[in-house]
Design a protein around this motif. Structure first.
Motif, PDB file in Angstrom:
ATOM      1  N   SER A  52       0.862  -1.182   0.000  1.00 43.08           N
ATOM      2  CA  SER A  52       0.000   0.000   0.000  1.00 43.08           C
ATOM      3  C   SER A  52       0.897   1.230   0.000  1.00 43.08           C
ATOM      4  CB  SER A  52      -0.948  -0.032   1.191  1.00 43.08           C
ATOM      5  OG  SER A  52      -1.841   1.056   1.142  1.00 43.08           O
ATOM      6  N   THR A  53       0.714   2.139   0.941  1.00 39.28           N
ATOM      7  CA  THR A  53       1.569   3.329   0.973  1.00 39.28           C
ATOM      8  C   THR A  53       2.324   3.484   2.278  1.00 39.28           C
ATOM      9  OG1 THR A  53      -0.253   4.684   1.760  1.00 39.28           O
ATOM     10  CG2 THR A  53       0.086   4.608  -0.616  1.00 39.28           C
ATOM     11  N   SER A  54       2.156   2.530   3.223  1.00 40.91           N
ATOM     12  CA  SER A  54       2.750   2.799   4.515  1.00 40.91           C
ATOM     13  C   SER A  54       3.449   1.627   5.185  1.00 40.91           C
ATOM     14  CB  SER A  54       1.673   3.319   5.473  1.00 40.91           C
ATOM     15  OG  SER A  54       0.644   2.351   5.586  1.00 40.91           O
ATOM     16  N   SER A  55       3.182   0.420   4.813  1.00 37.72           N
ATOM     17  CA  SER A  55       3.797  -0.730   5.473  1.00 37.72           C
ATOM     18  C   SER A  55       5.112  -1.053   4.783  1.00 37.72           C
ATOM     19  CB  SER A  55       2.851  -1.925   5.415  1.00 37.72           C
ATOM     20  OG  SER A  55       3.442  -3.050   6.011  1.00 37.72           O
ATOM     21  N   THR A  56       6.216  -0.849   5.486  1.00 38.21           N
ATOM     22  CA  THR A  56       7.539  -0.993   4.879  1.00 38.21           C
ATOM     23  C   THR A  56       8.414  -1.972   5.643  1.00 38.21           C
ATOM     24  OG1 THR A  56       8.400   0.875   6.143  1.00 38.21           O
ATOM     25  CG2 THR A  56       7.494   1.361   3.976  1.00 38.21           C
ATOM     26  N   THR A  57       9.355  -2.577   4.927  1.00 39.58           N
ATOM     27  CA  THR A  57      10.392  -3.400   5.536  1.00 39.58           C
ATOM     28  C   THR A  57      11.720  -3.056   4.879  1.00 39.58           C
ATOM     29  OG1 THR A  57      10.127  -5.228   3.972  1.00 39.58           O
ATOM     30  CG2 THR A  57       8.783  -5.311   5.968  1.00 39.58           C
ATOM     31  N   TYR A  58      12.807  -3.271   5.626  1.00 36.57           N
ATOM     32  CA  TYR A  58      14.136  -2.932   5.135  1.00 36.57           C
ATOM     33  C   TYR A  58      15.137  -4.017   5.493  1.00 36.57           C
ATOM     34  CZ  TYR A  58      12.268   1.779   4.631  1.00 36.57           C
ATOM     35  OH  TYR A  58      11.512   2.878   4.270  1.00 36.57           O
ATOM     36  N   ALA A  59      16.128  -4.190   4.640  1.00 32.00           N
ATOM     37  CA  ALA A  59      17.270  -5.012   5.007  1.00 32.00           C
ATOM     38  C   ALA A  59      18.019  -4.323   6.135  1.00 32.00           C
ATOM     39  CB  ALA A  59      18.186  -5.192   3.799  1.00 32.00           C
ATOM     40  N   ILE A  68      11.868   3.805   1.534  1.00 33.31           N
ATOM     41  CA  ILE A  68      11.017   3.474   0.402  1.00 33.31           C
ATOM     42  C   ILE A  68       9.681   4.170   0.597  1.00 33.31           C
ATOM     43  CG2 ILE A  68      10.143   1.338   1.462  1.00 33.31           C
ATOM     44  CD1 ILE A  68      10.110   0.109  -1.366  1.00 33.31           C
ATOM     45  N   SER A  69       9.147   4.710  -0.483  1.00 30.56           N
ATOM     46  CA  SER A  69       7.871   5.399  -0.414  1.00 30.56           C
ATOM     47  C   SER A  69       7.135   5.220  -1.733  1.00 30.56           C
ATOM     48  CB  SER A  69       8.057   6.884  -0.098  1.00 30.56           C
ATOM     49  OG  SER A  69       8.811   7.523  -1.124  1.00 30.56           O
ATOM     50  N   ARG A  70       5.854   5.517  -1.685  1.00 31.39           N
ATOM     51  CA  ARG A  70       5.048   5.315  -2.877  1.00 31.39           C
ATOM     52  C   ARG A  70       4.150   6.510  -3.103  1.00 31.39           C
ATOM     53  NH1 ARG A  70      -0.059   1.371  -3.403  1.00 31.39           N
ATOM     54  NH2 ARG A  70      -0.677   1.948  -5.520  1.00 31.39           N
ATOM     55  N   ALA A  71       4.116   6.987  -4.336  1.00 27.24           N
ATOM     56  CA  ALA A  71       3.176   8.013  -4.747  1.00 27.24           C
ATOM     57  C   ALA A  71       2.078   7.311  -5.543  1.00 27.24           C
ATOM     58  CB  ALA A  71       3.874   9.065  -5.610  1.00 27.24           C
ATOM     59  N   SER A  72       1.002   6.950  -4.853  1.00 26.38           N
ATOM     60  CA  SER A  72      -0.015   6.115  -5.482  1.00 26.38           C
ATOM     61  C   SER A  72      -0.644   6.782  -6.697  1.00 26.38           C
ATOM     62  CB  SER A  72      -1.092   5.721  -4.477  1.00 26.38           C
ATOM     63  OG  SER A  72      -1.676   6.877  -3.912  1.00 26.38           O
ATOM     64  N   ALA A  73      -0.799   8.089  -6.635  1.00 20.96           N
ATOM     65  CA  ALA A  73      -1.420   8.798  -7.754  1.00 20.96           C
ATOM     66  C   ALA A  73      -0.548   8.729  -9.005  1.00 20.96           C
ATOM     67  CB  ALA A  73      -1.690  10.244  -7.376  1.00 20.96           C
ATOM     68  N   LYS A  74       0.739   8.516  -8.819  1.00 20.66           N
ATOM     69  CA  LYS A  74       1.668   8.452  -9.942  1.00 20.66           C
ATOM     70  C   LYS A  74       2.087   7.020 -10.255  1.00 20.66           C
ATOM     71  CE  LYS A  74       3.741  12.993  -9.058  1.00 20.66           C
ATOM     72  NZ  LYS A  74       5.019  13.713  -8.815  1.00 20.66           N
TER      73      LYS A  74
END
Length: 114
Positions: A52-59, A68-74
């Motif tokens: 989605s736009t908010s649940s993130t995981t990282y090494a 990491i982030s997401r621009a859903s509209a784009k």
């Protein structure tokens, strides 16, 4: 689904880069996004994921430095990379998981060197 990655380049240690991954096609089938990287002579490894736009995981190796982030509209996912180290040098690949298959972008080279 087609993925177009961009934003790689050469940067000095301690510098920053932002990678972008734009998706097209059947984007409604995408369940989560990720960035992977592969250094010469090494296996491809997971860097970060976002659902989605908010649940993130990282090494562990990038926690606190990469975002990491997401621009859903784009239909675009970004990987902001700060405090870069020579060990971050690799080809970075964008990945999406859909209800059917995983898809990969073409890879973008990140080189961290003085």
């Amino acid at each position: 689904v087609q993925l177009q990655a961009s934003g790689g380049g050469l940067v000095e240690p301690g510098g920053s880069l932002r990678l972008s991954c734009a998706a097209s096609g059947n984007i409604f089938s995408i369940r989560n996004w990720g960035w992977y990287r592969q250094a010469p002579g090494k296996q491809r490894e997971l860097v970060a994921t976002i659902i989605s736009t908010s649940s993130t995981t990282y090494a562990d190796s990038v926690k606190g430095r990469f975002t990491i982030s997401r621009a859903s509209a784009k239909n675009t996912v970004y990987l902001q990379m700060n405090s870069l180290k020579p060990d971050d040098t690799a080809v970075y690949y964008c990945n999406v998981e859909t209800i059917d298959y995983p898809y990969w972008g073409q890879g973008t080279q990140v080189t961290v060197s003085s």
